[in-house]
Each structure stands twice: as C-alpha cells, then as structure tokens.
Design an enzyme around this catalytic site. Structure first.
Site, short mmCIF file in Angstrom:
data_model
loop_
_atom_site.label_atom_id
_atom_site.label_comp_id
_atom_site.label_asym_id
_atom_site.label_seq_id
_atom_site.Cartn_x
_atom_site.Cartn_y
_atom_site.Cartn_z
CG ASP A 239 35.65 40.48 40.67
OD1 ASP A 239 35.18 41.21 41.26
OD2 ASP A 239 35.13 39.67 39.67
CG HIS A 262 37.37 35.78 42.81
ND1 HIS A 262 37.90 36.99 43.03
CD2 HIS A 262 36.17 35.79 42.71
CE1 HIS A 262 36.75 37.79 42.76
NE2 HIS A 262 35.69 36.84 42.66
ZN ZN Z 1 33.13 40.92 41.47
#
Ligand code: ZN
Length: 287
Positions: A239, A262
């Site tokens: 990610d 994120h």
């Molecule tokens: Zn992911």
C-alpha cells in the site's frame, strides 16, 4: 534501469471493486514519456498525482471533481514494481480498480516484463532532509538514502491476536526476488471482529474470502490460510509503495513507517515533496 518506460502491449483486467461492490473493467495503454500514470473515463483524464487525491479513508482515491477513481493503490504499486513510468488506465466500466485476489499479483503479472524503454532519463526524487510525520499513534520517519536509485521501506505494525508485532523491509538495492514476491502476493486483510463494523459503514461491499485475508484470534478464516506468515505487514508495504508513486517519480529515500495507513502515507508524501530534489538518473549516478 535508468530510462523511462511505458507498456509494450495493451492489457486489460476486470472484476469487482472491494468497496463499491461494482464490476469494473479497465485497459492499460502505453503513453508518451512525459505522461506519468493517468486515469481515464470517457473524456476525463485524472493524473495519478498527490494533488488529485480526494479520499484516503479506506483506500486511496483520486478525482477531478466530476469523476473519481477509487482504490488505486495496488494498481499503482504494480506499475511501480513492474518498472512502468508512463501509462493510461482507461475505465470501460465502473471507476473502482478491481480488487482481484486482494493482492497485486494478477495485475503485476500482466505488466511484468511488458515494458518498452523510452529514450528519456528516469527521474528520482532524492529526499534531502530527515523528517517525521504523525497521524495519531502512527508515524513515518524518513531520511536520505545512500544512492539516488535506492528506496528502502521498513514497516512495523501491531496486528493483534497471535501475530503481535510484525516488521519487514523492502529495499531496491538489496532486493532478493522473494521479498518482491512476498509484497506482490500479499492480500488485503481485516480482523474478523471488525467485519460487521466495516460493512455497517457501507464499505467492503465487494469484500469476500476470495479477496480478503480475514484474521481471527488463532489464524486465518480463509481455508487456504496465509500465503506467508508476514502477509499483513508486507501488504502494508505494498500500500505504501502504491501511495508513494503518487509523487509522480520514484522516491530515493530511507523510510520507516509505524502503523501507517493511506491518510498518513499521503500526509507524508505532501510533506516529503517539499524536501525533494528531482534528479535525472543520467545526470548523476551517486550522491
Ligand atoms: Zn491494500
């Protein structure tokens, strides 16, 4: 590799979006040397760039105020790890990147060795400062790397139950093939106790045991178990790699993330860009 690249052959993929639950189909096209990664739907073009990020609450989404593209991080990581600099991702149906098997594996396989070298130097963003960015209890620390083409990412996380603390390091200079394979094949995960809460938020409408590793107190709910025991922490690195590619260049830095997600990744990126010197690989070999 010091030259920019684009795709050699057009590829397409389709499947359900993990959050929208909608079926989507996308085609990845080759693109000119100064394109970067651009998402397209009809007449709308949205560059995969930090300035176009519109949401980081459950996945990373970019948009132009009219169209937006959701859950782009695994695709971005696949493009980065497959060495693609320039491409246009056109959505024929839907606007959320299909989750596929929850990892980057299927899309990466379409891109692996499917590049064409362009006669322009690749740019690296060299981090010149030591920095630390916080988001609640999570933080990212970063410092310069030894050489221009080195990116090192370490992640440490508390994954509860039997996994407890996990850490892992990805380094472009020390890359054993198994490290990249571990990262690419690691699936999206969640804790079984959070499933109802996540569904109640209207998220993960397309989530299932086919695309999510579900952690219980003793192991995995999925019949096939873990792909490797560090799957959760390597997925967090996947990610982060995907989110960092929103800089529009390849980072040259030494990064440590503690429990980042994120929102922190994007906050870090916005701050890091202020301390970045973009260098063409052909101009300078080492610093
Ligand atoms: Zn992911």
């Amino acid at each position: 590799m010091v030259k920019k690249t684009t795709l050699k052959d057009v590829v397409s993929f389709e499947g359900v979006g993990i959050h929208s639950g909608e079926h989507a189909k996308a085609i990845i096209h080759p693109a000119e040397h100064n394109t970067g990664i651009v998402f397209k739907k009809g007449n709308h073009f949205v560059k995969a760039n930090i300035d176009n990020v519109v949401d980081t609450s459950s996945s990373t989404s970019i948009g132009d105020g009219i169209v937006y593209f959701r859950t782009i991080e695994h695709l971005m990581a696949s493009l980065y790890l497959a060495n693609i600099d320039n491409a246009i991702v056109e959505f024929i149906k839907g606007q959320e990147v299909p989750i596929m098997d929850g990892s980057a594996l299927e899309i990466f396989k379409l891109l692996e060795n499917n590049y064409e070298i362009q006669d322009f130097p690749r740019s690296y963003g060299y981090l010149s400062n030591v920095m630390r960015v916080l988001n609640g209890n999570s933080y990212i620390m970063a410092k310069s790397s030894k050489t221009i083409d080195e990116l090192s990412i370490s992640f440490e996380g508390e994954f509860g139950s039997f996994l407890k603390t996990q850490n892992y390091t990805y380094n472009t200079k020390l890359g054993k093939p198994t490290i990249q394979e571990d990262i690419i094949s690691s699936r999206t995960f969640c804790h079984f106790k959070d499933v109802e809460y996540i569904k109640n938020l209207g998220l993960a409408k397309g989530g299932s045991l086919d695309n999510t590793l579900v952690l219980t107190e003793k192991g995995a709910l999925n019949q096939e178990g873990f792909r490797h025991i560090k799957e959760p922490v390597t997925h967090k690195i996947l990610d982060l790699i995907g989110d960092m590619y929103l800089a529009g260049f390849r980072f040259s830095a030494n990064i440590y993330s503690y429990m980042g997600g994120h929102t922190l990744n994007v906050k870090f990126l916005k701050e890091a860009i202020k301390h970045i010197k973009v260098i063409d690989m052909e101009e300078v070999i080492a610093v």
